[in-house]
Write a protein that holds these residues in place. Structure first.
Motif, PDB file in Angstrom:
ATOM      1  N   ALA A 201     -34.203 -24.065 -22.618  1.00 53.80           N
ATOM      2  CA  ALA A 201     -34.901 -23.774 -21.365  1.00 53.80           C
ATOM      3  C   ALA A 201     -36.300 -23.224 -21.629  1.00 53.80           C
ATOM      4  N   SER A 202     -37.247 -23.580 -20.743  1.00 49.58           N
ATOM      5  CA  SER A 202     -38.622 -23.071 -20.832  1.00 49.58           C
ATOM      6  C   SER A 202     -39.281 -23.197 -19.471  1.00 49.58           C
ATOM      7  N   ALA A 203     -40.323 -22.365 -19.244  1.00 49.59           N
ATOM      8  CA  ALA A 203     -41.110 -22.425 -18.006  1.00 49.59           C
ATOM      9  C   ALA A 203     -42.394 -21.656 -18.234  1.00 49.59           C
ATOM     10  N   ASP A 204     -43.501 -22.191 -17.744  1.00 48.10           N
ATOM     11  CA  ASP A 204     -44.788 -21.517 -17.881  1.00 48.10           C
ATOM     12  C   ASP A 204     -44.805 -20.240 -17.035  1.00 48.10           C
ATOM     13  N   GLY A 205     -45.212 -19.130 -17.648  1.00 51.92           N
ATOM     14  CA  GLY A 205     -45.347 -17.878 -16.923  1.00 51.92           C
ATOM     15  C   GLY A 205     -44.056 -17.096 -16.762  1.00 51.92           C
ATOM     16  N   TRP A 206     -42.956 -17.561 -17.364  1.00 53.75           N
ATOM     17  CA  TRP A 206     -41.663 -16.893 -17.269  1.00 53.75           C
ATOM     18  C   TRP A 206     -41.066 -16.746 -18.670  1.00 53.75           C
ATOM     19  N   THR A 207     -40.165 -15.789 -18.810  1.00 46.72           N
ATOM     20  CA  THR A 207     -39.353 -15.653 -20.019  1.00 46.72           C
ATOM     21  C   THR A 207     -37.929 -16.051 -19.666  1.00 46.72           C
TER      22      THR A 207
ATOM     23  N   GLY B 208     -15.819 -19.051 -13.616  1.00 45.00           N
ATOM     24  CA  GLY B 208     -15.714 -20.366 -14.213  1.00 45.00           C
ATOM     25  C   GLY B 208     -16.548 -20.475 -15.465  1.00 45.00           C
ATOM     26  N   ASP B 209     -16.598 -21.713 -16.015  1.00 44.39           N
ATOM     27  CA  ASP B 209     -17.350 -21.969 -17.243  1.00 44.39           C
ATOM     28  C   ASP B 209     -18.765 -22.402 -16.881  1.00 44.39           C
ATOM     29  N   TYR B 210     -19.719 -21.548 -17.205  1.00 41.81           N
ATOM     30  CA  TYR B 210     -21.113 -21.824 -16.875  1.00 41.81           C
ATOM     31  C   TYR B 210     -22.002 -21.535 -18.094  1.00 41.81           C
ATOM     32  N   ALA B 211     -22.992 -22.378 -18.284  1.00 43.60           N
ATOM     33  CA  ALA B 211     -24.104 -22.070 -19.193  1.00 43.60           C
ATOM     34  C   ALA B 211     -25.142 -21.337 -18.356  1.00 43.60           C
ATOM     35  N   ILE B 212     -25.390 -20.057 -18.706  1.00 43.01           N
ATOM     36  CA  ILE B 212     -26.166 -19.182 -17.824  1.00 43.01           C
ATOM     37  C   ILE B 212     -27.506 -18.851 -18.468  1.00 43.01           C
ATOM     38  N   PHE B 213     -28.566 -18.994 -17.698  1.00 45.93           N
ATOM     39  CA  PHE B 213     -29.924 -18.698 -18.149  1.00 45.93           C
ATOM     40  C   PHE B 213     -30.567 -17.746 -17.139  1.00 45.93           C
ATOM     41  N   GLU B 214     -31.287 -16.748 -17.657  1.00 48.28           N
ATOM     42  CA  GLU B 214     -31.987 -15.812 -16.782  1.00 48.28           C
ATOM     43  C   GLU B 214     -33.489 -15.921 -17.021  1.00 48.28           C
ATOM     44  N   ALA B 215     -34.228 -16.160 -15.944  1.00 52.45           N
ATOM     45  CA  ALA B 215     -35.687 -16.214 -15.982  1.00 52.45           C
ATOM     46  C   ALA B 215     -36.219 -14.896 -15.440  1.00 52.45           C
ATOM     47  N   THR B 216     -37.012 -14.198 -16.230  1.00 54.90           N
ATOM     48  CA  THR B 216     -37.534 -12.892 -15.828  1.00 54.90           C
ATOM     49  C   THR B 216     -39.048 -12.888 -15.935  1.00 54.90           C
ATOM     50  N   LYS B 217     -39.594 -11.782 -15.428  1.00 55.41           N
ATOM     51  CA  LYS B 217     -41.052 -11.623 -15.452  1.00 55.41           C
ATOM     52  C   LYS B 217     -41.520 -11.560 -16.901  1.00 55.41           C
ATOM     53  N   PRO B 218     -42.731 -12.043 -17.213  1.00 57.88           N
ATOM     54  CA  PRO B 218     -43.263 -11.913 -18.568  1.00 57.88           C
ATOM     55  C   PRO B 218     -43.552 -10.458 -18.893  1.00 57.88           C
ATOM     56  N   LYS B 219     -43.674 -10.187 -20.175  1.00 58.43           N
ATOM     57  CA  LYS B 219     -43.934  -8.818 -20.607  1.00 58.43           C
ATOM     58  C   LYS B 219     -45.255  -8.320 -20.020  1.00 58.43           C
ATOM     59  N   GLY B 220     -45.241  -7.040 -19.586  1.00 59.12           N
ATOM     60  CA  GLY B 220     -46.451  -6.450 -19.029  1.00 59.12           C
ATOM     61  C   GLY B 220     -46.589  -6.630 -17.532  1.00 59.12           C
ATOM     62  N   HIS B 221     -45.584  -7.287 -16.871  1.00 60.78           N
ATOM     63  CA  HIS B 221     -45.640  -7.501 -15.428  1.00 60.78           C
ATOM     64  C   HIS B 221     -44.382  -6.920 -14.781  1.00 60.78           C
TER      65      HIS B 221
ATOM     66  N   ALA C  50     -41.789 -25.181 -12.652  1.00 61.40           N
ATOM     67  CA  ALA C  50     -40.684 -26.038 -13.085  1.00 61.40           C
ATOM     68  C   ALA C  50     -39.960 -25.362 -14.241  1.00 61.40           C
ATOM     69  N   PHE C  51     -38.651 -25.101 -14.063  1.00 61.97           N
ATOM     70  CA  PHE C  51     -37.793 -24.656 -15.152  1.00 61.97           C
ATOM     71  C   PHE C  51     -37.231 -25.914 -15.808  1.00 61.97           C
ATOM     72  N   ILE C  52     -37.542 -26.109 -17.078  1.00 63.54           N
ATOM     73  CA  ILE C  52     -37.187 -27.348 -17.774  1.00 63.54           C
ATOM     74  C   ILE C  52     -36.072 -27.054 -18.780  1.00 63.54           C
ATOM     75  N   PHE C  53     -35.004 -27.861 -18.707  1.00 61.46           N
ATOM     76  CA  PHE C  53     -33.867 -27.734 -19.620  1.00 61.46           C
ATOM     77  C   PHE C  53     -33.767 -29.037 -20.417  1.00 61.46           C
ATOM     78  N   ARG C  54     -34.155 -28.968 -21.661  1.00 57.74           N
ATOM     79  CA  ARG C  54     -34.158 -30.158 -22.534  1.00 57.74           C
ATOM     80  C   ARG C  54     -32.898 -30.196 -23.402  1.00 57.74           C
ATOM     81  N   ASN C  55     -32.629 -31.396 -23.943  1.00 53.28           N
ATOM     82  CA  ASN C  55     -31.512 -31.593 -24.890  1.00 53.28           C
ATOM     83  C   ASN C  55     -30.173 -31.215 -24.266  1.00 53.28           C
TER      84      ASN C  55
END
Length: 459
Positions: A71-77, A92-105, A116-121
């Motif tokens: 997972a990746s997204a511009d401006g997010w961690t 249930g069975d979930y692959a879980i991702f958390e998008a948070t504010k970047p450091k310093g914000h 756009a949150f992009i999930f590759r592969n």
């Protein structure tokens, strides 16, 4: 869902490939998912985190086969979240991702610009069905008042059944020469080539680029074989090495096959050479117009068994032409050799030896840093200058002939004589200084420059 739990942000999902199909097995290519997050309202939304839960397993409602995806997204961690975390997560069975504010914000301000949150592969599950991705967002329109619970939404995404594609429906894509012989070697530029293949009745497209030209569009025989497939042909002409792509669509999936034809004498519309280069032409000629700005190989050798012609400049470390050499400007940092043909040029500079088996003519200045040799005449409308010897049956210049930077012949066919001891030019004085009635004296001019009666002709 109450209004307090309704998300403040909008979410949409798309897959690549689209439409998304259930995987056949472990060899199925990986997919990419994009979740687009945007603000469809009129107020700025402040967001501290977004948790995205993607169901995995081997059920119809499972989107992934395992916890795969980068997972990746511009401006997010974005990072994976363990099921045992304190976050409110679905059962249930979930692959879980958390998008948070970047450091310093403190948070992320979501205005009119989407993310756009992009999930590759991603490994897609093998069972067709609709999976639901669960979204948990911590958002508010007032950064001083945050709700106690996250807001949530679900995103459905359907995995369609894989198409029932017959094994290898299109076969034997290859190129043949016009005489129907399969190509096993190079062909000549401009020769006719036939592409052939066998497949079902589909819309086929041949993609070949500028190195080939289509003469007959894809066509097939009128009678299909027992397996429902036809023999197809495409006809065209090939001018340089070309890779042909056969493109067709089966069950909403685009397929491509390739075959390559090599040309032994390719025709190029342009050529840029940056390294050391040798161009050898045995029977043809190198010819470039003014709009191509000449032939320039500063570290290479230009060698032709025929004619070299350019309306612009010809420049190289070494120039050799068995035929004629014609250019507006010729520069050779090494040698220039035209043993049999004529050389016609406005300005010529050679740092090495200049050899011409016939007449050498220059409309402008003729300069050689070494010897200047011609078995016939050497003529120039400007100066002739050399640091070495001049060997020719005749030498003529409309201006001066120089050797080592010093004029040897001036004013057509006359010369001046310079005494190296006295460092002065010899001249013939007027009759007042005659030795007797039959003989006169020769003086030298001490100021050192030429005088009007100091020119001589060698007969």
């Amino acid at each position: 869902m109450t209004d307090d739990n309704a998300p403040l942000l909008d979410y949409a999902i798309i897959s690549d490939p689209f439409p998304l199909r259930a995987a056949a097995d472990e060899t199925t290519p990986l997919s990419t998912l994009q979740i687009v997050v945007s603000n469809g309202g009129t107020e700025t939304v402040y967001c501290s985190s977004i948790i995205i839960s993607i169901p995995y397993g081997h059920l119809a409602q499972s989107l992934l086969s395992d916890k795969s995806g980068d997972a990746s997204a511009d401006g997010w961690t974005i990072q994976a979240v363990d099921k045992n975390s304190d976050a409110a997560l679905p059962e249930g069975d979930y692959a879980i991702f958390e998008a948070t504010k970047p450091k310093g914000h403190d948070n992320v301000e979501v205005t009119s610009t989407g993310t756009a949150f992009i999930f590759r592969n991603c490994k897609i599950s093998t069972k067709p069905g609709t999976a639901r991705i669960v979204i948990r967002e911590k958002t508010t329109t007032d950064p001083k008042k945050w709700p106690p619970n996250p807001r949530f939404a679900t995103l459905p995404l359907t995995k369609y059944p894989r198409p029932d594609v017959p094994p290898e429906p299109v076969q034997d894509f290859h190129a043949e020469a016009a005489d129907q012989q399969q190509l096993g070697q190079e062909v000549g530029a401009g020769e006719k080539v036939v592409l052939k293949w066998r497949g079902p009745k589909l819309e086929y497209k041949i993609i070949c680029g500028p190195g080939a030209k289509e003469t007959v569009k894809p066509d097939h025989d009128k009678t299909g074989k027992n397996d429902g497939r036809f023999d197809y042909t495409w006809k065209g002409e090939v001018y340089r090495d070309t890779t042909f792509q056969l493109q067709y669509v089966i069950a909403e999936t685009t397929h491509t096959q390739t075959t390559t034809v090599n040309i032994r004498n390719p025709q190029l519309t342009g050529l840029t050479v940056t390294g050391r280069t040798l161009i050898e032409v045995d029977e043809a000629k190198i010819e470039i117009g003014a709009d191509k700005q000449g032939i320039n190989l500063p570290k290479g050798e230009i060698k032709s068994g025929g004619k070299i012609h350019s309306d612009g400049e010809v420049s190289g470390a070494s120039l050799k032409a068995s035929g004629s050499l014609e250019a507006k400007t010729i520069t050779a940092t090494g040698g220039l050799n035209v043993p049999a043909g004529a050389a016609e040029v406005q300005d010529l500079t050679v740092n090495g030896e200049l050899v011409a088996k016939k007449t050498l003519t220059a409309e402008g200045v003729l300069t050689a840093k070494s010897n200047l040799v011609a078995e016939m005449a050497v003529r120039a409308t400007g100066d002739i200058s050399t640091d070495g010897a001049v060997n020719a049956s005749a030498v003529a210049a409309s201006k001066e002939i120089k050797r080592g930077g010093i004029s040897a012949v001036v004013k057509g066919d006359t010369i001046t004589l310079y005494n190296t001891t006295e460092k002065a030019y010899l001249y013939a004085p007027n009759d007042h200084f005659d030795y007797d009635s039959d003989r006169g004296r020769v003086f030298y001019w001490k100021p050192g420059d030429r005088v009007s009666n100091g020119y001589w002709r060698v007969n």
